[in-house]
Each structure stands twice: as C-alpha cells, then as structure tokens.
Design an enzyme around this catalytic site. Structure first.
Site, mmCIF file in Angstrom:
data_model
loop_
_atom_site.group_PDB
_atom_site.id
_atom_site.type_symbol
_atom_site.label_atom_id
_atom_site.label_comp_id
_atom_site.label_asym_id
_atom_site.label_seq_id
_atom_site.Cartn_x
_atom_site.Cartn_y
_atom_site.Cartn_z
ATOM 1 N N HIS A 139 -7.608 3.251 -11.974
ATOM 2 C CA HIS A 139 -6.294 3.484 -11.745
ATOM 3 C C HIS A 139 -6.346 4.556 -10.226
ATOM 4 O O HIS A 139 -5.931 4.737 -8.651
ATOM 5 C CB HIS A 139 -4.755 3.330 -11.586
ATOM 6 C CG HIS A 139 -3.423 2.935 -10.293
ATOM 7 N ND1 HIS A 139 -3.035 1.679 -10.753
ATOM 8 C CD2 HIS A 139 -3.750 3.779 -10.157
ATOM 9 C CE1 HIS A 139 -1.774 2.134 -9.556
ATOM 10 N NE2 HIS A 139 -1.965 3.167 -8.942
ATOM 11 N N GLU A 140 -6.388 6.078 -10.556
ATOM 12 C CA GLU A 140 -6.214 7.099 -9.680
ATOM 13 C C GLU A 140 -7.802 7.635 -8.603
ATOM 14 O O GLU A 140 -7.569 7.989 -8.397
ATOM 15 C CB GLU A 140 -5.712 8.161 -10.885
ATOM 16 C CG GLU A 140 -4.359 7.872 -11.988
ATOM 17 C CD GLU A 140 -2.940 7.776 -11.107
ATOM 18 O OE1 GLU A 140 -3.223 7.803 -9.423
ATOM 19 O OE2 GLU A 140 -2.662 7.178 -12.106
ATOM 20 N N HIS A 143 -7.386 5.914 -5.526
ATOM 21 C CA HIS A 143 -6.079 6.245 -4.971
ATOM 22 C C HIS A 143 -7.415 6.883 -3.735
ATOM 23 O O HIS A 143 -6.766 7.733 -2.695
ATOM 24 C CB HIS A 143 -5.462 7.457 -5.302
ATOM 25 C CG HIS A 143 -4.197 6.602 -6.099
ATOM 26 N ND1 HIS A 143 -3.025 5.367 -4.871
ATOM 27 C CD2 HIS A 143 -2.974 6.399 -6.681
ATOM 28 C CE1 HIS A 143 -1.946 4.891 -5.123
ATOM 29 N NE2 HIS A 143 -2.273 5.584 -6.778
HETATM 30 ZN ZN ZN Z 1 -1.018 4.501 -7.868
#
Ligand code: ZN
Length: 191
Positions: A139-140, A143
């Site tokens: 998830h990171e 980003h």
């Molecule tokens: Zn996030």
C-alpha cells in the site's frame, strides 16, 4: 520531530511519482522521524512521504502498535523501497488510507513480498513480509507511484468515493479531522 499535515484526495500531489532518495542523510532521517510521529498521531500503521506533500521515496510502517498503545513500537523506515518478489498466493484485507479518511474497502494483493530498501543508516537491506505487513508495504509503495488503494477496487466504487471527496473539497478546505478511536471497522486499518 514535528507533526505534518496529511494530504487528502483529490490533492494532485497524491498522484505524482516520487523521486528516489539520493542518500539517507540527516534531512531524510528527520523526514522519517516526522513521518513516524505523524503516523502514530493519526493513528495509522503506515505513511508515505507524498501523503505529507514530500516528493521523496520514503515510507514508514509499524503494524505492531496498532490499536494497542501498550504494545512495543516496531517502527520501520524505508528509503527507496522496491518489491523484489511477490507471492502468487493472494490475501484479502479491508484497507483504509489516511489520505481517504473514513473509507474502507477490501483489496486483494500478493500475500507475501520481499522488499529491498535503504535503512535509516543508508544500508541496503531486504525484508520478507506476509500478513498485514505485506499489505501495508505494498500500500505504501503504491503511494510512491501515485497509486491509491481505491485504484484496486471496482471502477464504480472508485468513481463514487472520488466524487464524494471532490465535492467535500469544494465546500471546505481538505483538512483531515483526527479520529478519536481509530478505524470504525474492527478489522480495517488506515495506511
Ligand atoms: Zn494510504
């Protein structure tokens, strides 16, 4: 250390591809410290530099301390993280995001990953992760590439949530309100 404001969608900075860290110097370490403080304060279990408007490939995670203040913190700060291997096996987690407050949806991702990165001392390291940590790292890292977890859900649901936040941004400044008690859902996490 200082708390940094967390950007929320539709801020365009959340959609940019972040620049690699040239060297893990004092400025990068200070950034990592600020990010950890901001993440714990939110509270969340992961944070990427673009979420505080910094154009740099840096992420922090801590899946140990979630919702349990007494647990020992296990902070991880990663510069230039890169997925070197991902399992074919997948897992499903209900994800949230500090940049998309109060929205949770199930996302399917590889169940295990191996990630290469530079640590706080600039040493090249690798971490193998499964479970929530594997989800959080993916998830990171997303980003850093301008990718949000809502890009992994159905187009219809994504359009609906983006519209909601665009509407909200028109009416008032997109400031994230701190939550009193963490995610509303039992299993969901803010990353
Ligand atoms: Zn996030």
């Amino acid at each position: 250390m200082s708390l940094r404001p967390i950007l929320i969608i539709p801020d365009p900075r959340l959609r940019m591809v972040a620049k690699p860290v040239v060297a893990v110097d004092a400025a990068v370490r200070a950034l990592m410290d600020d990010m950890l403080e901001t993440m714990y304060d939110a509270p969340g279990i992961g944070l990427a530099a673009p979420q505080i408007g910094v154009d740099s490939r840096v992420i922090v995670v801590d899946v140990a301390k979630r919702r349990d203040d007494s647990a020992r913190a296990e902070p991880l700060s990663l510069a230039n993280p890169e997925i070197l291997w991902a399992s074919e096996e997948t897992s499903l987690y209900e994800e949230g995001c500090l940049s998309i407050p109060d929205y949770y949806e199930e996302v399917t991702r590889p169940a295990a990953v191996r990630v290469g990165y530079l640590d706080v001392d600039g040493r090249r390291r690798e971490i193998e992760a499964d479970g929530l940590l594997a989800t959080c790292l993916q998830h990171e890292i997303d980003h850093l590439n301008g990718v949000l977890f809502i890009d992994h859900i159905s187009r219809l649901k994504r359009a609906r949530v983006i519209k909601k936040f665009e509407k909200a941004a028109k009416h008032d400044a997109p400031v994230r309100k701190p939550r009193a008690s963490g995610p509303a859902h039992g299993a969901a996490e803010d990353l």
